[in-house]
Design a protein around this motif. Structure first.
Motif, PDB file in Angstrom:
ATOM      1  N   ASN A  60       0.691  -0.895  -0.237  1.00  0.00           N
ATOM      2  CA  ASN A  60      -0.004  -0.141  -0.130  1.00  0.00           C
ATOM      3  C   ASN A  60       1.102   1.218   0.162  1.00  0.00           C
ATOM      4  O   ASN A  60       2.040   1.185   0.384  1.00  0.00           O
ATOM      5  CB  ASN A  60      -0.600   0.172   1.352  1.00  0.00           C
ATOM      6  CG  ASN A  60      -0.514  -0.574   2.779  1.00  0.00           C
ATOM      7  OD1 ASN A  60       0.654   0.496   2.753  1.00  0.00           O
ATOM      8  ND2 ASN A  60      -0.758  -1.088   3.125  1.00  0.00           N
ATOM      9  N   ILE A  61      -0.183   2.446   0.085  1.00  0.00           N
ATOM     10  CA  ILE A  61       0.929   3.828  -0.745  1.00  0.00           C
ATOM     11  C   ILE A  61       1.596   3.980   1.252  1.00  0.00           C
ATOM     12  O   ILE A  61       2.639   4.863   1.295  1.00  0.00           O
ATOM     13  CB  ILE A  61       0.235   4.478  -0.933  1.00  0.00           C
ATOM     14  CG1 ILE A  61      -0.696   4.553  -2.651  1.00  0.00           C
ATOM     15  CG2 ILE A  61       1.220   6.256  -0.656  1.00  0.00           C
ATOM     16  CD1 ILE A  61       0.056   4.219  -3.511  1.00  0.00           C
ATOM     17  N   SER A  62       0.958   4.064   2.246  1.00  0.00           N
ATOM     18  CA  SER A  62       1.005   3.863   3.324  1.00  0.00           C
ATOM     19  C   SER A  62       3.241   2.999   3.555  1.00  0.00           C
ATOM     20  O   SER A  62       3.582   3.616   4.140  1.00  0.00           O
ATOM     21  CB  SER A  62       1.107   3.056   4.602  1.00  0.00           C
ATOM     22  OG  SER A  62       0.098   1.970   4.331  1.00  0.00           O
ATOM     23  N   GLN A  63       3.236   2.410   2.995  1.00  0.00           N
ATOM     24  CA  GLN A  63       4.655   1.770   2.565  1.00  0.00           C
ATOM     25  C   GLN A  63       5.641   2.310   2.658  1.00  0.00           C
ATOM     26  O   GLN A  63       6.742   2.050   2.617  1.00  0.00           O
ATOM     27  CB  GLN A  63       4.305  -0.054   2.858  1.00  0.00           C
ATOM     28  CG  GLN A  63       4.037  -0.796   3.435  1.00  0.00           C
ATOM     29  CD  GLN A  63       3.541  -2.114   3.346  1.00  0.00           C
ATOM     30  OE1 GLN A  63       3.742  -2.603   1.643  1.00  0.00           O
ATOM     31  NE2 GLN A  63       3.415  -3.096   3.647  1.00  0.00           N
ATOM     32  N   ILE A  64       5.283   2.912   1.589  1.00  0.00           N
ATOM     33  CA  ILE A  64       6.350   3.788   0.475  1.00  0.00           C
ATOM     34  C   ILE A  64       6.336   5.090   0.532  1.00  0.00           C
ATOM     35  O   ILE A  64       7.053   6.338  -0.248  1.00  0.00           O
ATOM     36  CB  ILE A  64       6.229   3.005  -0.862  1.00  0.00           C
ATOM     37  CG1 ILE A  64       5.196   3.340  -1.609  1.00  0.00           C
ATOM     38  CG2 ILE A  64       7.065   1.703  -0.512  1.00  0.00           C
ATOM     39  CD1 ILE A  64       4.279   4.540  -2.178  1.00  0.00           C
TER      40      ILE A  64
END
Length: 189
Positions: A60-64
């Motif tokens: 997901n976006i939060s990981q990167i």
């Protein structure tokens, strides 16, 4: 080991092992990107030079998200939209993003940027979530050979040298396109 358990596969990654797993279009080889020994094992298996760098795969976006902070807002929105509005049959998009100091040099190779893809492939999403972070993703094949498209092909290439997470390949017919987020240059069409 061949497993269908995402939890067991994530434990393999945490232990510094190399894992073969199905992605959107081809089988990939992955490891903990912060484990230099595991990363060099992937290079050995693939007979791939360090200079090329590899893709990081996230759930997901939060990981990167920390890698998107220096992009202009319009480009950031375009990158996020390409991952968020992606159907299972569409070709995935990998973006070259400015790499901060927290990305190990061995992941980037001879590049100042890092290749990143947020996946919609359910097994890959579950794997990254179980691992609790992004993982290395490079095609499962020795240099010069076609990427594996099945567990049987992956095991033919690598036999017992690594761990396997068995599951379904995605519906995309081609590996991800690669685009430089700062310049718009298409690296792999």
């Amino acid at each position: 080991m061949i497993t269908t358990s995402v939890a067991k596969a994530a434990i393999c990654l945490k232990k510094g092992q190399v894992l073969a797993y199905p992605t959107e279009a081809v089988w990939g080889l992955g490891c903990d990107p912060y484990n230099e020994h595991a990363f060099h094992e992937i290079l050995r298996l693939k007979q791939r030079p360090l200079e090329k760098g590899v893709i990081l795969l996230a759930a997901n976006i939060s990981q990167i998200e920390h890698l998107l902070t220096t992009l202009p807002s319009q480009m950031r929105e375009q990158v996020i939209a390409s991952w968020s509005n992606h159907s299972a049959i569409e070709r995935a998009t990998t973006w070259l993003l400015p790499a901060g100091d927290e990305i190990p040099s061995w992941i980037k190779g001879n590049h100042s940027k890092v290749a990143v893809r947020v996946t919609t492939h359910s097994l890959c999403v579950a794997l990254c979530q179980a691992f609790n972070g992004f993982i290395v993703s490079t095609s499962a094949n020795p240099a010069g050979l076609s990427p594996a498209r099945s567990l049987q092909e992956a095991t033919r290439y690598f036999a017992q040298e690594l761990q396997y997470l068995n599951g379904d390949l995605g519906l995309s017919q081609e590996p991800s396109r690669i685009i430089d987020a700062e310049t718009g240059e298409v690296i792999r069409a």
